[in-house]
Design a protein around this motif. Structure first.
Motif, PDB file in Angstrom:
ATOM      1  N   GLY A   1      43.520  47.940  29.401  1.00  0.00           N
ATOM      2  CA  GLY A   1      44.294  48.118  30.780  1.00  0.00           C
ATOM      3  C   GLY A   1      43.370  48.299  31.765  1.00  0.00           C
ATOM      4  O   GLY A   1      43.739  47.587  32.958  1.00  0.00           O
ATOM      5  N   GLY A   2      42.601  49.260  31.742  1.00  0.00           N
ATOM      6  CA  GLY A   2      41.729  49.627  32.883  1.00  0.00           C
ATOM      7  C   GLY A   2      40.554  48.469  33.126  1.00  0.00           C
ATOM      8  O   GLY A   2      40.651  47.914  34.774  1.00  0.00           O
ATOM      9  N   LEU A   3      40.288  47.736  32.261  1.00  0.00           N
ATOM     10  CA  LEU A   3      39.375  46.413  32.587  1.00  0.00           C
ATOM     11  C   LEU A   3      40.479  45.393  33.303  1.00  0.00           C
ATOM     12  O   LEU A   3      39.828  44.565  34.309  1.00  0.00           O
ATOM     13  CB  LEU A   3      38.722  46.101  31.331  1.00  0.00           C
ATOM     14  CG  LEU A   3      37.600  46.617  30.874  1.00  0.00           C
ATOM     15  CD1 LEU A   3      37.432  46.300  29.507  1.00  0.00           C
ATOM     16  CD2 LEU A   3      36.438  46.715  31.558  1.00  0.00           C
ATOM     17  N   LEU A   4      41.624  45.193  32.835  1.00  0.00           N
ATOM     18  CA  LEU A   4      42.415  44.068  33.401  1.00  0.00           C
ATOM     19  C   LEU A   4      43.061  44.562  34.709  1.00  0.00           C
ATOM     20  O   LEU A   4      42.863  43.562  35.718  1.00  0.00           O
ATOM     21  CB  LEU A   4      43.671  43.977  32.376  1.00  0.00           C
ATOM     22  CG  LEU A   4      44.651  42.875  32.763  1.00  0.00           C
ATOM     23  CD1 LEU A   4      43.887  41.398  32.447  1.00  0.00           C
ATOM     24  CD2 LEU A   4      45.867  42.968  32.076  1.00  0.00           C
ATOM     25  N   LEU A   5      43.358  45.947  34.918  1.00  0.00           N
ATOM     26  CA  LEU A   5      43.774  46.222  36.171  1.00  0.00           C
ATOM     27  C   LEU A   5      42.484  46.235  37.259  1.00  0.00           C
ATOM     28  O   LEU A   5      42.877  45.968  38.480  1.00  0.00           O
ATOM     29  CB  LEU A   5      44.229  47.575  36.169  1.00  0.00           C
ATOM     30  CG  LEU A   5      45.871  47.689  35.490  1.00  0.00           C
ATOM     31  CD1 LEU A   5      45.785  49.278  35.094  1.00  0.00           C
ATOM     32  CD2 LEU A   5      46.781  47.086  36.296  1.00  0.00           C
ATOM     33  N   SER A   6      41.418  46.638  36.820  1.00  0.00           N
ATOM     34  CA  SER A   6      40.358  46.488  37.871  1.00  0.00           C
ATOM     35  C   SER A   6      39.898  45.119  38.269  1.00  0.00           C
ATOM     36  O   SER A   6      39.392  45.161  39.239  1.00  0.00           O
ATOM     37  CB  SER A   6      39.060  47.351  37.242  1.00  0.00           C
ATOM     38  OG  SER A   6      38.470  46.533  36.209  1.00  0.00           O
ATOM     39  N   ASP A   7      39.970  44.029  37.510  1.00  0.00           N
ATOM     40  CA  ASP A   7      39.689  42.561  37.840  1.00  0.00           C
ATOM     41  C   ASP A   7      40.628  41.875  36.937  1.00  0.00           C
ATOM     42  O   ASP A   7      40.035  41.115  36.059  1.00  0.00           O
ATOM     43  CB  ASP A   7      38.272  42.482  37.418  1.00  0.00           C
ATOM     44  CG  ASP A   7      37.761  41.351  37.886  1.00  0.00           C
ATOM     45  OD1 ASP A   7      38.492  40.572  38.485  1.00  0.00           O
ATOM     46  OD2 ASP A   7      36.384  41.106  37.604  1.00  0.00           O
ATOM     47  N   PRO A   8      41.731  41.524  37.695  1.00  0.00           N
ATOM     48  CA  PRO A   8      42.813  40.756  36.713  1.00  0.00           C
ATOM     49  C   PRO A   8      42.234  39.105  36.683  1.00  0.00           C
ATOM     50  O   PRO A   8      42.635  38.613  35.674  1.00  0.00           O
ATOM     51  CB  PRO A   8      44.081  40.775  37.498  1.00  0.00           C
ATOM     52  CG  PRO A   8      43.782  42.099  38.368  1.00  0.00           C
ATOM     53  CD  PRO A   8      42.439  42.051  38.547  1.00  0.00           C
ATOM     54  N   VAL A   9      41.386  38.947  37.739  1.00  0.00           N
ATOM     55  CA  VAL A   9      41.126  37.443  37.605  1.00  0.00           C
ATOM     56  C   VAL A   9      39.889  37.225  36.468  1.00  0.00           C
ATOM     57  O   VAL A   9      39.769  36.112  36.077  1.00  0.00           O
ATOM     58  CB  VAL A   9      40.533  37.022  39.063  1.00  0.00           C
ATOM     59  CG1 VAL A   9      39.817  35.721  38.950  1.00  0.00           C
ATOM     60  CG2 VAL A   9      41.387  37.360  39.943  1.00  0.00           C
ATOM     61  N   ARG A  10      39.321  38.076  35.893  1.00  0.00           N
ATOM     62  CA  ARG A  10      38.170  38.181  35.020  1.00  0.00           C
ATOM     63  C   ARG A  10      38.759  37.720  33.766  1.00  0.00           C
ATOM     64  O   ARG A  10      38.062  37.212  32.978  1.00  0.00           O
ATOM     65  CB  ARG A  10      37.261  39.402  35.102  1.00  0.00           C
ATOM     66  CG  ARG A  10      36.163  39.283  33.958  1.00  0.00           C
ATOM     67  CD  ARG A  10      35.213  38.327  34.455  1.00  0.00           C
ATOM     68  NE  ARG A  10      33.699  38.636  33.438  1.00  0.00           N
ATOM     69  CZ  ARG A  10      33.716  37.861  32.669  1.00  0.00           C
ATOM     70  NH1 ARG A  10      34.560  36.960  32.015  1.00  0.00           N
ATOM     71  NH2 ARG A  10      32.428  37.818  32.095  1.00  0.00           N
ATOM     72  N   PHE A  11      39.992  38.156  33.340  1.00  0.00           N
ATOM     73  CA  PHE A  11      40.427  37.960  31.751  1.00  0.00           C
ATOM     74  C   PHE A  11      41.589  37.058  31.843  1.00  0.00           C
ATOM     75  O   PHE A  11      42.417  36.699  32.798  1.00  0.00           O
ATOM     76  CB  PHE A  11      40.539  39.410  31.485  1.00  0.00           C
ATOM     77  CG  PHE A  11      39.543  40.457  31.597  1.00  0.00           C
ATOM     78  CD1 PHE A  11      38.627  40.357  30.388  1.00  0.00           C
ATOM     79  CD2 PHE A  11      39.671  41.236  32.562  1.00  0.00           C
ATOM     80  CE1 PHE A  11      37.683  41.266  30.479  1.00  0.00           C
ATOM     81  CE2 PHE A  11      38.548  42.049  32.365  1.00  0.00           C
ATOM     82  CZ  PHE A  11      37.464  42.029  31.813  1.00  0.00           C
ATOM     83  N   ALA A  12      41.624  36.496  30.749  1.00  0.00           N
ATOM     84  CA  ALA A  12      42.784  35.434  30.405  1.00  0.00           C
ATOM     85  C   ALA A  12      43.937  36.134  29.968  1.00  0.00           C
ATOM     86  O   ALA A  12      44.811  35.534  29.731  1.00  0.00           O
ATOM     87  CB  ALA A  12      42.236  34.368  29.145  1.00  0.00           C
ATOM     88  N   GLY A  13      43.899  37.314  29.642  1.00  0.00           N
ATOM     89  CA  GLY A  13      45.147  38.240  29.392  1.00  0.00           C
ATOM     90  C   GLY A  13      44.474  39.536  28.476  1.00  0.00           C
ATOM     91  O   GLY A  13      43.262  39.625  28.475  1.00  0.00           O
ATOM     92  N   ALA A  14      45.489  40.291  28.099  1.00  0.00           N
ATOM     93  CA  ALA A  14      45.269  41.399  27.406  1.00  0.00           C
ATOM     94  C   ALA A  14      46.581  41.929  26.657  1.00  0.00           C
ATOM     95  O   ALA A  14      47.567  41.555  26.966  1.00  0.00           O
ATOM     96  CB  ALA A  14      44.766  42.469  28.420  1.00  0.00           C
ATOM     97  N   ALA A  15      46.109  42.279  25.369  1.00  0.00           N
ATOM     98  CA  ALA A  15      47.119  42.965  24.319  1.00  0.00           C
ATOM     99  C   ALA A  15      46.995  44.406  24.466  1.00  0.00           C
ATOM    100  O   ALA A  15      45.931  44.755  24.088  1.00  0.00           O
ATOM    101  CB  ALA A  15      47.095  42.404  23.129  1.00  0.00           C
TER     102      ALA A  15
END
Length: 209
Positions: free
Chosen positions: A111-125
């Motif tokens: 969640g921290g990774l996704l919130l810090s850079d949402p564009v970098r990831f295709a999604g998160a579980a």
């Protein structure tokens, strides 16, 4: 600045850089070997890597120092996320699709990774864990607009504080703007049979995009 060890990574077979990368993030006090087996149940159309968290703790490893269960210390989270991104940038250039799957403490880290850079990831579980609220990453309304997020929780979970589980659920499903796939189970702090069925289907849809 902490000096973390070189990443220890368990791969599910050989990495194929032409395929999307799915990164599996274990819980607090565990290691990469406890979660890499999940790849056996996920689609074959991706490469799978389980990374060992960089902080030794309790016979296993942790993703961040905390001030209570599910409550990362902001400086620690910032440092470990930088360490992780250095590894990720080596194995997955910006044009390679990357999906995160985190369990418990690994869910907070994902969640921290996704919130810090949402564009970098295709999604998160975010599985049976909390987002890292009040830990230096944005949790403003609409911050994850359009980002696919699978969130699973157990109603009888006594490991993660209920306040944090509820706050995570509300943020992902109502406030973040994410394209959420939520599921709640009557069980506790472990992957339910229903989640074990729905997660591969969700991953398959993400990989097809």
């Amino acid at each position: 600045m902490n000096h973390f060890p070189e990443p220890v990574v368990a791969w599910h077979g050989q990495d194929n850089p032409d395929l999307p990368l799915v990164v599996l993030l274990h819980g607090r006090g565990a290691d990469e070997n406890g979660i890499i087996g999940l790849a056996n149940h996920l689609p074959a159309s991706a490469s799978y890597a389980a990374v060992r968290a960089p902080i030794a703790e309790g016979g296993g490893y942790a993703w961040f120092a905390n001030r209570g269960i599910g409550r990362p210390i902001a400086e620690s989270l910032e440092q470990t996320m930088a360490w992780f991104r250095n590894w990720l940038d080596e194995v997955a250039p910006a044009d390679r699709s990357v999906l995160l799957i985190g369990f418990s403490g690994g869910a907070a880290f994902a969640g921290g990774l996704l919130l810090s850079d949402p564009v970098r990831f295709a999604g998160a579980a975010i599985l049976y864990g909390t987002l890292p609220f009040d830990a230096g990453v944005p949790t403003t309304p609409g911050h994850l607009t359009g980002v696919p997020v699978f969130v699973a929780q157990g109603d009888a979970d006594t490991v993660i504080p209920r306040e944090l589980l509820d706050r995570t659920w509300t943020y992902i499903t109502e406030q973040s703007g994410a394209t959420a796939h939520p599921r709640r189970d009557p069980g506790g702090h472990s992957l339910s049979q229903e989640t074990a069925v729905e997660l591969p289907e969700w991953v398959a849809r993400r990989l097809s995009h």
